[in-house]
Design a protein around this motif. Structure first.
Motif, PDB file in Angstrom:
ATOM      1  N   GLU A  92      35.180  35.408  -5.340  1.00  7.31           N
ATOM      2  CA  GLU A  92      36.234  36.370  -5.002  1.00  7.31           C
ATOM      3  C   GLU A  92      35.892  37.120  -3.725  1.00  7.31           C
ATOM      4  O   GLU A  92      36.732  37.260  -2.845  1.00  7.31           O
ATOM      5  CB  GLU A  92      36.431  37.355  -6.173  1.00  7.31           C
ATOM      6  N   LEU A  95      36.276  34.786  -0.763  1.00  9.11           N
ATOM      7  CA  LEU A  95      37.685  34.625  -0.382  1.00  9.11           C
ATOM      8  C   LEU A  95      38.172  35.838   0.423  1.00  9.11           C
ATOM      9  O   LEU A  95      38.875  35.681   1.434  1.00  9.11           O
ATOM     10  CB  LEU A  95      38.555  34.451  -1.627  1.00  9.11           C
ATOM     11  N   ASP A  96      37.786  37.042  -0.027  1.00  5.34           N
ATOM     12  CA  ASP A  96      38.134  38.247   0.735  1.00  5.34           C
ATOM     13  C   ASP A  96      37.623  38.132   2.169  1.00  5.34           C
ATOM     14  O   ASP A  96      38.342  38.435   3.119  1.00  5.34           O
ATOM     15  CB  ASP A  96      37.476  39.489   0.099  1.00  5.34           C
ATOM     16  N   LEU A  98      36.907  35.398   3.871  1.00  2.72           N
ATOM     17  CA  LEU A  98      37.642  34.365   4.616  1.00  2.72           C
ATOM     18  C   LEU A  98      38.950  34.937   5.163  1.00  2.72           C
ATOM     19  O   LEU A  98      39.387  34.592   6.268  1.00  2.72           O
ATOM     20  CB  LEU A  98      37.961  33.175   3.717  1.00  2.72           C
ATOM     21  N   MET A  99      39.586  35.805   4.370  1.00  7.17           N
ATOM     22  CA  MET A  99      40.879  36.347   4.783  1.00  7.17           C
ATOM     23  C   MET A  99      40.744  37.424   5.843  1.00  7.17           C
ATOM     24  O   MET A  99      41.693  37.725   6.558  1.00  7.17           O
ATOM     25  CB  MET A  99      41.636  36.892   3.560  1.00  7.17           C
ATOM     26  N   LYS A 100      39.544  37.994   5.948  1.00  9.72           N
ATOM     27  CA  LYS A 100      39.341  39.065   6.926  1.00  9.72           C
ATOM     28  C   LYS A 100      38.755  38.526   8.228  1.00  9.72           C
ATOM     29  O   LYS A 100      38.957  39.103   9.286  1.00  9.72           O
ATOM     30  CB  LYS A 100      38.372  40.114   6.336  1.00  9.72           C
ATOM     31  N   ASP A 101      38.003  37.417   8.125  1.00 11.21           N
ATOM     32  CA  ASP A 101      37.177  36.973   9.252  1.00 11.21           C
ATOM     33  C   ASP A 101      37.606  35.558   9.683  1.00 11.21           C
ATOM     34  O   ASP A 101      37.221  34.566   9.087  1.00 11.21           O
ATOM     35  CB  ASP A 101      35.705  36.986   8.790  1.00 11.21           C
ATOM     36  N   ARG A 102      38.426  35.500  10.735  1.00 11.66           N
ATOM     37  CA  ARG A 102      38.976  34.219  11.197  1.00 11.66           C
ATOM     38  C   ARG A 102      37.870  33.233  11.593  1.00 11.66           C
ATOM     39  O   ARG A 102      37.956  32.039  11.348  1.00 11.66           O
ATOM     40  CB  ARG A 102      39.902  34.473  12.383  1.00 11.66           C
ATOM     41  N   LEU A 105      36.460  31.807   8.425  1.00 12.17           N
ATOM     42  CA  LEU A 105      37.444  30.888   7.843  1.00 12.17           C
ATOM     43  C   LEU A 105      37.386  29.539   8.561  1.00 12.17           C
ATOM     44  O   LEU A 105      37.286  28.482   7.930  1.00 12.17           O
ATOM     45  CB  LEU A 105      38.853  31.491   7.949  1.00 12.17           C
ATOM     46  N   LEU A 106      37.418  29.571   9.893  1.00  9.64           N
ATOM     47  CA  LEU A 106      37.375  28.336  10.670  1.00  9.64           C
ATOM     48  C   LEU A 106      36.060  27.596  10.444  1.00  9.64           C
ATOM     49  O   LEU A 106      36.028  26.378  10.301  1.00  9.64           O
ATOM     50  CB  LEU A 106      37.533  28.653  12.164  1.00  9.64           C
TER      51      LEU A 106
END
Lengths: 201, 201
Positions: A92, A95-96, A98-102, A105-106
């Motif tokens: 969890e 995932l938080d 990933l959604m905050k840090d581009r 995520l990439l």
């Protein structure tokens, strides 16, 4: 990318050389990042044989491609090859992040996709070529400009790579020698004819 | 998840049955979502042989596992199996969406990971078993309670699945028959001895 920036988001677990970090088929509950040390992965088959698969070096996410599958389980045993330090982050929280840090995520998408590409290419290779084609392809790819090579792996390992039994591979080596494609002395091989000059090996 | 909610974020492209949507090795520039119709994927090998691989049904992201790899390219030809409608979204816009929509992020990660799991399992299967083990495993898995089965695929397809040549597979069938493991009449097979009762086939 420097995964060490994730340090404040999880907890550190330490393993001594030889300790089992995760067992094959154990559920993947957290995102594990190898920070220091080396891990070895080994696959246990139905009949109990253990096969060493790979080494994981820091800094790397462990089994990244499996973490978010529908029933996430470790596909292999993960063993500490030396004293190792692992960062454990809950899914969890990850995932938080990933959604905050581009950038993260990439990085993660690329990491998973690269593993996928490698595995897919191996599978295509295995399923679309005959053993003879696989072997000639391998030899041509590994020979030097004098068309010579020393087999970088044992016959056992090569047959595993090709998805065949060792005797079948030995037979194909003998065929290729008899038909004048190669000359073989132990692990040293010379490619005499270039099969790519022909339409079909 | 309903991928149709992505409609406002991209543009629609329409393909007629038989048209090529993407060529193998073409760079993946956008995220493509099949909305309607059917796509077929086919792999073109070095010697030009084409092999049908799979069918894609709506609603699905095309080649999801490859989109974010380091040099993203379509691993196969993608052909419209019938008149089809595709939604094309730029990668940048798609990344924005992933960061805003946790449900979409989880869906996409799961999608990629499931593909990865399937491909990895096939690869493990191919590389850790001998041909004889693969075949017996396949037969036992497909037999009914009377220990009978009709081969669901041709020998050609089965040999591709096992990563071997067709003659090698025929030979193993003959061996198993001779040694009393199976009885074979064309594609109908009866398993006489259960190899799982033994330690090692």
């Amino acid at each position: 990318m420097d995964l060490k920036k994730l340090l404040p988001c999880g907890r550190i677990i330490v393993f001594k050389k030889g300790e089992i970090v995760k067992y094959q088929d154990e559920p993947i509950e957290d995102v594990l990042v190898l920070l220091e040390g080396t891990l070895k992965t080994e696959h246990v088959s139905e009949n109990g044989r253990t096969l060493e698969i790979d080494e994981i070096k820091p800094v790397q996410i462990i089994a990244s491609g499996f973490i978010f599958s529908s029933e996430p389980r470790f596909p292999v045993n993960v063993v500490a090859g030396e004293n190792s330090k692992i960062l454990s982050i809950s899914k969890e929280v990850f995932l938080d992040l990933l959604m905050k840090d581009r950038e993260l995520l990439l990085f993660f998408l690329k990491d998973v996709s690269e593993h996928f590409r490698v595995v897919s290419e191996k599978l295509f290779f295995l399923t679309t070529k005959t053993l003879r084609e696989k072997l000639m392809n391998f030899l041509v790819r590994h020979m030097n400009e004098k068309r010579e090579l020393t087999l970088p792996v044992t016959l056992e390992e090569l047959s595993r790579l090709f998805g065949c039994a060792r005797p079948a591979l030995s037979r194909v080596f003998q065929e290729l020698e008899r038909e004048g494609y190669i000359e073989k002395h132990g692990r040293r091989i010379k490619v005499l004819k270039d099969p790519l000059e022909h339409d079909r090996i």
